[in-house]
Design a protein around this motif. Sequence first.
Motif, short mmCIF file in Angstrom:
data_model
loop_
_atom_site.label_atom_id
_atom_site.label_comp_id
_atom_site.label_asym_id
_atom_site.label_seq_id
_atom_site.Cartn_x
_atom_site.Cartn_y
_atom_site.Cartn_z
N PHE A 121 29.43 -17.63 -30.51
CA PHE A 121 28.14 -17.76 -29.81
C PHE A 121 28.09 -16.82 -28.60
O PHE A 121 27.06 -16.21 -28.33
N LEU A 178 23.00 -27.00 -52.98
CA LEU A 178 23.26 -27.27 -51.55
C LEU A 178 23.41 -25.96 -50.79
O LEU A 178 22.91 -25.80 -49.68
N SER A 179 24.12 -24.99 -51.40
CA SER A 179 24.30 -23.69 -50.75
C SER A 179 22.96 -23.02 -50.53
O SER A 179 22.70 -22.45 -49.46
N ALA A 206 28.69 -29.79 -47.21
CA ALA A 206 27.48 -29.33 -47.89
C ALA A 206 27.21 -27.85 -47.63
O ALA A 206 26.76 -27.13 -48.51
N ALA A 207 27.50 -27.42 -46.41
CA ALA A 207 27.17 -26.03 -46.04
C ALA A 207 28.37 -25.11 -46.19
O ALA A 207 28.29 -23.93 -45.84
N HIS A 208 29.49 -25.63 -46.73
CA HIS A 208 30.76 -24.90 -46.72
C HIS A 208 30.65 -23.46 -47.21
O HIS A 208 31.04 -22.52 -46.51
N ALA A 264 23.34 -26.57 -38.81
CA ALA A 264 23.56 -26.21 -40.22
C ALA A 264 24.82 -25.35 -40.38
O ALA A 264 25.49 -25.42 -41.41
N GLY A 265 25.14 -24.56 -39.37
CA GLY A 265 26.21 -23.57 -39.56
C GLY A 265 27.51 -23.88 -38.85
O GLY A 265 28.55 -23.33 -39.22
N HIS A 266 27.49 -24.74 -37.81
CA HIS A 266 28.70 -24.89 -37.02
C HIS A 266 29.17 -26.33 -36.81
O HIS A 266 30.32 -26.53 -36.45
N SER A 267 28.28 -27.32 -37.00
CA SER A 267 28.67 -28.70 -36.76
C SER A 267 29.85 -29.07 -37.66
O SER A 267 29.86 -28.75 -38.85
N GLN A 268 30.84 -29.76 -37.07
CA GLN A 268 32.03 -30.12 -37.85
C GLN A 268 31.90 -31.50 -38.49
O GLN A 268 32.85 -32.01 -39.08
N TYR A 286 23.30 -24.08 -35.08
CA TYR A 286 24.48 -24.89 -34.73
C TYR A 286 24.67 -26.03 -35.73
O TYR A 286 25.76 -26.22 -36.27
N LEU A 307 28.00 -32.50 -43.24
CA LEU A 307 27.34 -31.21 -43.02
C LEU A 307 28.30 -30.07 -43.37
O LEU A 307 27.92 -29.10 -44.02
N ILE A 348 18.00 -23.09 -44.57
CA ILE A 348 17.95 -23.71 -43.23
C ILE A 348 18.51 -22.74 -42.19
O ILE A 348 17.92 -22.53 -41.12
N ILE A 349 19.65 -22.12 -42.51
CA ILE A 349 20.27 -21.20 -41.54
C ILE A 349 19.35 -20.00 -41.28
O ILE A 349 19.18 -19.57 -40.13
N GLN A 368 34.26 -20.75 -32.54
CA GLN A 368 32.81 -20.96 -32.45
C GLN A 368 32.28 -20.54 -31.07
O GLN A 368 31.24 -19.91 -30.97
N PHE A 414 21.08 -24.83 -47.69
CA PHE A 414 21.61 -24.53 -46.35
C PHE A 414 21.41 -23.07 -45.97
O PHE A 414 21.27 -22.74 -44.80
#
Lengths: 229, 56
Positions: free
Chosen positions: A142, A67-68, B43-45, B32-36, B30, B40, A74-75, A138, A71
């Motif tokens: 940004f 998963l890491s 999984a992306a922790h 993949a990296g920031h949604s709470q 946003y 998500l 993706i990032i 956050q 992601f």
Amino acid sequence: MFFRILVSGLFAGSLGGLMAGLLQWYFVQPVLLHSELYETGILKHFGEFTNSAQQSLDTLQPIRDSLSLLFSMIIYIGYAFLLISAMALRLQISGDRITFHQGIVWGIIGYIAVHLAPAISLPPEVPGVAAAEVLPRQIWWFTTVFLTVIGIWLIAFKPKIKYFFIGSALIIAPHIFGAPEPNVFTGPAPTEIGALFASRALGIGLVSWAILGGLSAFFLHKETMRAVS
Amino acid sequence: MVALVQSLSHSRPQILSIILAALLGLLVIYVAGHSQYHILHDAAHDVRHATGFPCH
């Protein structure tokens, strides 16, 4: 142009993200897992507790690691869309091709804007440290990235001296304003682990962005050549 | 002048495409990296921590 950026971003981002994910798994993940022993209370740090700095860690966890890796890809695809958009904008203005090697420099600059600049006031957090509410952090993140990108662009591509000062002011402004901070420190992890985590995260970010930059320039050129031929 | 007008009319959709691609990049970062949203987030922790995003 939109699809050219999309296609080159998918290639550059997934390859760059794969590299980043593997580097993170080898260099950053063990530090994160070590910190989680303190976060979950298996190890305690304060007071009379003393622990060995070497702990046996379960560094191979197929589902979690996959998963890491996914992601991370993706990032980095998201990063690649941003970086290649900036490259394409420069291409529109100057018409000069960005080579693979110049792309590495673009990647390092992208790293400064997206990774290093926010980390100066909001350092990469190991699990188990105290932090302010996530939403203000956050928003600050940004805003800082946006201002830093504009600032660097002005300094790099506007030769007039006044743009140097405007760009510098934009870059420094979010740090003078200040990032959201926790009210109290309650993090259970030793500072040694927190410091190693932050520097590893920043170091791996630098290498990964350099790779991403080179790949982005390479694929953007390839797609541009395909479009005109 | 004609060349300038042509190049401007040619480059405006290009600039729009570039802005759209950059916005898509921000959206990907946003989500993949920031949604709470908890799935998500979980999984992306590890990646969120390792890439220096504010995680939780």
